[in-house]
Design a protein around this motif. Sequence first.
Motif, PDB file in Angstrom:
ATOM      1  N   VAL A 123       9.620   7.765 -13.244  1.00 24.09           N
ATOM      2  CA  VAL A 123       8.761   7.454 -12.095  1.00 24.09           C
ATOM      3  C   VAL A 123       7.554   6.631 -12.539  1.00 24.09           C
ATOM      4  O   VAL A 123       7.362   6.374 -13.709  1.00 24.09           O
ATOM      5  N   GLY A 124       6.753   6.254 -11.552  1.00 28.72           N
ATOM      6  CA  GLY A 124       5.432   5.720 -11.836  1.00 28.72           C
ATOM      7  C   GLY A 124       5.323   4.216 -11.849  1.00 28.72           C
ATOM      8  O   GLY A 124       6.238   3.483 -11.493  1.00 28.72           O
ATOM      9  N   CYS A 125       4.166   3.808 -12.337  1.00 27.37           N
ATOM     10  CA  CYS A 125       3.626   2.465 -12.132  1.00 27.37           C
ATOM     11  C   CYS A 125       4.183   1.420 -13.093  1.00 27.37           C
ATOM     12  O   CYS A 125       4.996   1.714 -13.953  1.00 27.37           O
ATOM     13  N   ASN A 126       3.656   0.197 -12.925  1.00 27.86           N
ATOM     14  CA  ASN A 126       3.658  -0.824 -13.969  1.00 27.86           C
ATOM     15  C   ASN A 126       2.254  -0.857 -14.553  1.00 27.86           C
ATOM     16  O   ASN A 126       1.285  -0.516 -13.881  1.00 27.86           O
ATOM     17  N   GLY A 145       0.846  -1.183   0.000  1.00 27.27           N
ATOM     18  CA  GLY A 145       0.000   0.000   0.000  1.00 27.27           C
ATOM     19  C   GLY A 145       0.880   1.231   0.000  1.00 27.27           C
ATOM     20  O   GLY A 145       1.868   1.276  -0.731  1.00 27.27           O
ATOM     21  N   HIS A 146       0.554   2.191   0.860  1.00 28.93           N
ATOM     22  CA  HIS A 146       1.248   3.477   0.739  1.00 28.93           C
ATOM     23  C   HIS A 146       1.656   4.204   2.005  1.00 28.93           C
ATOM     24  O   HIS A 146       2.624   4.949   1.998  1.00 28.93           O
ATOM     25  N   GLU A 147       0.880   4.100   3.067  1.00 30.47           N
ATOM     26  CA  GLU A 147       1.192   4.969   4.209  1.00 30.47           C
ATOM     27  C   GLU A 147       2.199   4.301   5.138  1.00 30.47           C
ATOM     28  O   GLU A 147       2.031   3.128   5.481  1.00 30.47           O
ATOM     29  N   ILE A 164       5.589  -4.249  -0.877  1.00 33.02           N
ATOM     30  CA  ILE A 164       5.178  -4.143  -2.287  1.00 33.02           C
ATOM     31  C   ILE A 164       4.749  -2.691  -2.493  1.00 33.02           C
ATOM     32  O   ILE A 164       4.191  -2.067  -1.591  1.00 33.02           O
ATOM     33  N   CYS A 165       4.960  -2.180  -3.690  1.00 31.38           N
ATOM     34  CA  CYS A 165       4.535  -0.827  -4.065  1.00 31.38           C
ATOM     35  C   CYS A 165       5.189   0.224  -3.163  1.00 31.38           C
ATOM     36  O   CYS A 165       6.311   0.049  -2.727  1.00 31.38           O
ATOM     37  N   CYS A 166       4.474   1.290  -2.874  1.00 28.25           N
ATOM     38  CA  CYS A 166       5.141   2.410  -2.197  1.00 28.25           C
ATOM     39  C   CYS A 166       5.341   2.199  -0.704  1.00 28.25           C
ATOM     40  O   CYS A 166       6.226   2.806  -0.104  1.00 28.25           O
ATOM     41  N   THR A 167       4.539   1.330  -0.074  1.00 30.42           N
ATOM     42  CA  THR A 167       4.866   0.966   1.306  1.00 30.42           C
ATOM     43  C   THR A 167       6.266   0.373   1.328  1.00 30.42           C
ATOM     44  O   THR A 167       7.069   0.646   2.221  1.00 30.42           O
ATOM     45  N   GLY A 171       8.759   5.393  -6.745  1.00 38.51           N
ATOM     46  CA  GLY A 171       7.640   4.488  -7.009  1.00 38.51           C
ATOM     47  C   GLY A 171       8.066   3.154  -7.584  1.00 38.51           C
ATOM     48  O   GLY A 171       9.167   2.656  -7.327  1.00 38.51           O
ATOM     49  N   CYS A 172       7.190   2.580  -8.399  1.00 36.73           N
ATOM     50  CA  CYS A 172       7.426   1.246  -8.929  1.00 36.73           C
ATOM     51  C   CYS A 172       8.547   1.233  -9.956  1.00 36.73           C
ATOM     52  O   CYS A 172       9.148   0.192 -10.210  1.00 36.73           O
ATOM     53  N   SER A 173       8.832   2.386 -10.554  1.00 35.67           N
ATOM     54  CA  SER A 173       9.941   2.481 -11.495  1.00 35.67           C
ATOM     55  C   SER A 173      11.265   2.159 -10.802  1.00 35.67           C
ATOM     56  O   SER A 173      12.117   1.450 -11.342  1.00 35.67           O
ATOM     57  N   MET A 203      -0.221   3.964 -14.998  1.00 32.23           N
ATOM     58  CA  MET A 203      -1.609   3.488 -15.114  1.00 32.23           C
ATOM     59  C   MET A 203      -2.530   4.200 -14.129  1.00 32.23           C
ATOM     60  O   MET A 203      -3.723   4.198 -14.302  1.00 32.23           O
ATOM     61  N   SER A 204      -2.019   4.827 -13.067  1.00 29.11           N
ATOM     62  CA  SER A 204      -2.935   5.303 -12.019  1.00 29.11           C
ATOM     63  C   SER A 204      -3.301   6.772 -12.205  1.00 29.11           C
ATOM     64  O   SER A 204      -2.601   7.529 -12.871  1.00 29.11           O
ATOM     65  N   GLU A 205      -4.411   7.146 -11.581  1.00 31.28           N
ATOM     66  CA  GLU A 205      -4.833   8.556 -11.608  1.00 31.28           C
ATOM     67  C   GLU A 205      -3.821   9.424 -10.861  1.00 31.28           C
ATOM     68  O   GLU A 205      -3.642  10.598 -11.180  1.00 31.28           O
ATOM     69  N   LYS A 206      -3.169   8.834  -9.873  1.00 30.53           N
ATOM     70  CA  LYS A 206      -2.138   9.600  -9.144  1.00 30.53           C
ATOM     71  C   LYS A 206      -1.028  10.043 -10.097  1.00 30.53           C
ATOM     72  O   LYS A 206      -0.490  11.143  -9.975  1.00 30.53           O
ATOM     73  N   ALA A 207      -0.704   9.163 -11.054  1.00 30.19           N
ATOM     74  CA  ALA A 207       0.354   9.518 -12.013  1.00 30.19           C
ATOM     75  C   ALA A 207      -0.047  10.756 -12.808  1.00 30.19           C
ATOM     76  O   ALA A 207       0.790  11.622 -13.098  1.00 30.19           O
ATOM     77  N   GLN A 261      -4.499   2.310  -1.560  1.00 31.51           N
ATOM     78  CA  GLN A 261      -3.994   2.558  -2.920  1.00 31.51           C
ATOM     79  C   GLN A 261      -3.208   1.403  -3.555  1.00 31.51           C
ATOM     80  O   GLN A 261      -2.342   0.814  -2.911  1.00 31.51           O
ATOM     81  N   CYS A 262      -3.505   1.168  -4.834  1.00 35.53           N
ATOM     82  CA  CYS A 262      -2.804   0.202  -5.682  1.00 35.53           C
ATOM     83  C   CYS A 262      -2.960  -1.251  -5.225  1.00 35.53           C
ATOM     84  O   CYS A 262      -2.147  -2.109  -5.575  1.00 35.53           O
ATOM     85  N   ILE A 263      -4.012  -1.516  -4.429  1.00 33.04           N
ATOM     86  CA  ILE A 263      -4.241  -2.872  -3.927  1.00 33.04           C
ATOM     87  C   ILE A 263      -5.280  -3.541  -4.827  1.00 33.04           C
ATOM     88  O   ILE A 263      -6.395  -3.045  -4.958  1.00 33.04           O
ATOM     89  N   SER A 312       8.928   7.034  -2.425  1.00 32.79           N
ATOM     90  CA  SER A 312       7.620   6.600  -2.909  1.00 32.79           C
ATOM     91  C   SER A 312       7.069   7.661  -3.853  1.00 32.79           C
ATOM     92  O   SER A 312       7.726   8.660  -4.141  1.00 32.79           O
ATOM     93  N   CYS A 313       5.843   7.448  -4.339  1.00 31.91           N
ATOM     94  CA  CYS A 313       5.297   8.413  -5.305  1.00 31.91           C
ATOM     95  C   CYS A 313       4.951   9.752  -4.662  1.00 31.91           C
ATOM     96  O   CYS A 313       5.069  10.783  -5.318  1.00 31.91           O
ATOM     97  N   VAL A 314       4.514   9.771  -3.401  1.00 28.76           N
ATOM     98  CA  VAL A 314       4.306  11.094  -2.788  1.00 28.76           C
ATOM     99  C   VAL A 314       5.640  11.828  -2.676  1.00 28.76           C
ATOM    100  O   VAL A 314       5.680  13.052  -2.620  1.00 28.76           O
TER     101      VAL A 314
HETATM  102 NI1  NFS Z   1       2.645   5.329  -7.647  1.00 30.86          NI
HETATM  103 FE1  NFS Z   1       2.990   3.946  -5.532  1.00 30.86          FE
HETATM  104 FE2  NFS Z   1       3.289   1.924  -8.043  1.00 30.86          FE
HETATM  105 FE3  NFS Z   1       1.908   3.464  -9.565  1.00 30.86          FE
HETATM  106 FE4  NFS Z   1       0.881   2.477  -7.450  1.00 30.86          FE
HETATM  107  S1  NFS Z   1       2.528   1.959  -5.984  1.00 30.86           S
HETATM  108  S2  NFS Z   1       1.933   5.694  -5.574  1.00 30.86           S
HETATM  109  S3  NFS Z   1       0.556   4.567  -8.340  1.00 30.86           S
HETATM  110  S4  NFS Z   1       1.566   1.397  -9.109  1.00 30.86           S
HETATM  111  S5  NFS Z   1       3.986   3.850  -8.949  1.00 30.86           S
END
Ligand code: NFS
Length: 673
Positions: A443-446, A260-262, A295-298, A474-476, A553-557, A334-336, A516-518
């Motif tokens: 930066v960013g997702c898969n 997740g993220h936080e 996994i991911c930004c956590t 992030g995932c990059s 892929m995400s709206e956050k991106a 997020q991203c789950i 992380s992405c933030v």
């Molecule tokens: Ni960013 Fe991080 Fe990954 Fe994409 Fe999801 S985890 S906040 S949104 S998928 S980089």
Amino acid sequence: MAKKRRTPQEASIDPSTQEMLILADDLGIGTAFSRADDMPPCPIGADGMCCKICSMGPCRITKDGQTGVCGATIDTIQARNLIRAIAAGAAAHSDHGRDMAFTLKAVANDETEGYVIRDVAKLRTLAALYDIPIDDRSPKEIANDLADLYIAQFGQQNGRVVLTKRAPEKRQKLWEKQGVMPRGVDREVVEALHRTHIGDDQDYEHIMHHAVRTAIGDGWGGSLIATDVSDILFGTPAPVLGQANLGVLKEDYVNVVVHGHEPTLSEMIVAASQTPEIIEYAKEAGAKGVQLSGICCTANEILMRQGIPAAGNFLQQELAILTGAVEAMVVDVQCIMQALVGLADNFHTEIITTSKKVKIRGATHIQFDEHKALTIAKDILRHAIDNFKNRGKVQIPDMRTDLVPGFSHEYINYMLGGSYRASFRPLNDAIMSGRIRGVAAIVGCNNPRSQHDHLHTYVTKELLKQDVLIVETGCSSIACAKEGLLLGEAGLDRVGPGLREICETIGIPPVLHMGSCVDNSRILTVLTQVVEEGGLGDDIDQVPAVGLAPEWMSEKALSIGTYCIASGAYVIFGGSSPVSGKPTRVPDSDLVTQFLSKGWEELYGGKLEFIPDPDEMIKATLEHIDKKRADLGLPEYDPDRFGESGDARMLELEALPLTERKEAIYGLPVAGD
Ligand code: NFS
């Protein structure tokens, strides 16, 4: 008829992912990869040609001159869809920031369990920036005031989000002039939703204008608050040794994957996993201990600060469960993927949701509460340990790669000059001389629509050869970590000679993992400091730098991309454009696409382009960097000019006999000694 499925090699470049996809096939279990193959994207929706804002529709604008039932044109529909996505992304980041600010407030008032203020220096620096008194006050008193100030930014109705004063001065003036200075983080998100309700804002330029204001409220508001507070509470990152890929899971340990993220819960799980009572409890269950991974930004949060290994990026969340070795996957926000629960039914893995905001049917919910954080973290770990006995067959890919993450902007400043004369001067000088051609933030997702990790790693490797310094989040960053690019010795033989010299001199990898992405907010801060250091213009749009999200892929991106453009950056997204649909054959009918590029460039000096082909992406990046160099009057980039003074050259020289060595150094024949 079902669409043809890709082979594991076509689906991912990562061998551990390929191994797990073969296993999934053998077991007859679907993953995001196979679901993507089975579900081609709807071409009308993908290109932003579908409006479902009211129930007169959904309207599909596919023919010349067609409008929605209300008369909405394609450009209005595309702009509305886009701003809604940006608002959702900004909301996700900012709500994360809000929760962090409330946690800081609670820590300051002794209402939490297990948290302390780790970075008092950063707390004091930030407080002083906002004129919060710091002299003769305890960290908790200062933290209380800073938390109040930050919490107030979300619901503020007028004025400006106070953190925007950390942007270059010229940029702040531009935002004021354009009327895009965010008033309050929440206000801009709400207004984005209001404006896109049926019958409101119908001018695509006007809608996009507010998209910029909303996104600035994220990058220079909510996200920056999230990063600031995370650093204050959990420590500002500095380089540590970590590992990445599914091979970090351990067969003889209880594996707990946080996803997740936080960082609030995951940091506490890290702390709880190291307590003697939990280690003892795990041993009693027959395991050697608890192995945590992310996994991911956590993953990025705890990797950056604690060196806790990353099991993988976004597309590896299901694959971690497929190993059969995960006792619990603990998720927050997020991203789950909802698919995790159904997938876990095939194994003993327990999916544990923890956020007040996120529940998944079929998952176990153990609600997190920062007031009892350590107790809850221990409960979760005991739960996982109790599940160890239910484990069946295990297959963990034997693949993991070392990396050095932890490059906060504070550390980058420090590493360039040590504590004696910390400064961005050496970085600016290296760019000005052409040793470093420019900087790219990748930066960013898969996205399962493109080959997993390929675009991130390909673009990164090609730009490194061109002496472009890379920063990642992030995932990059996890994608490149798995390729060994985030480790000095491993990565340097693949980079251009000028950049290599800089990396060797400072002792850094050529790809800097910034979080992380933030934490893309850290990149904004670096760019601001580069500007303030002097020599590379007086605003971010003049710096030879580009932002890329190759597999987004995400709206956050989309929100991140927009606030980077508003800050002056050229941003390239891979994959498909959500505003690419052109129902008419009239030239220049792609009004929104044109506006995001040419229109935004005129207004902000930054622009957004969607470029699916990686070689075109690289070409556009280098052209932009070279153009910015020329505009600044810097010497043209010359790949042959540098590379003769770094450590590698010294090692070569040392291998020579003494006379030849002297000759090589002094450039003249030297008489033998
Ligand atoms: Ni960013 Fe991080 Fe990954 Fe994409 Fe999801 S985890 S906040 S949104 S998928 S980089």
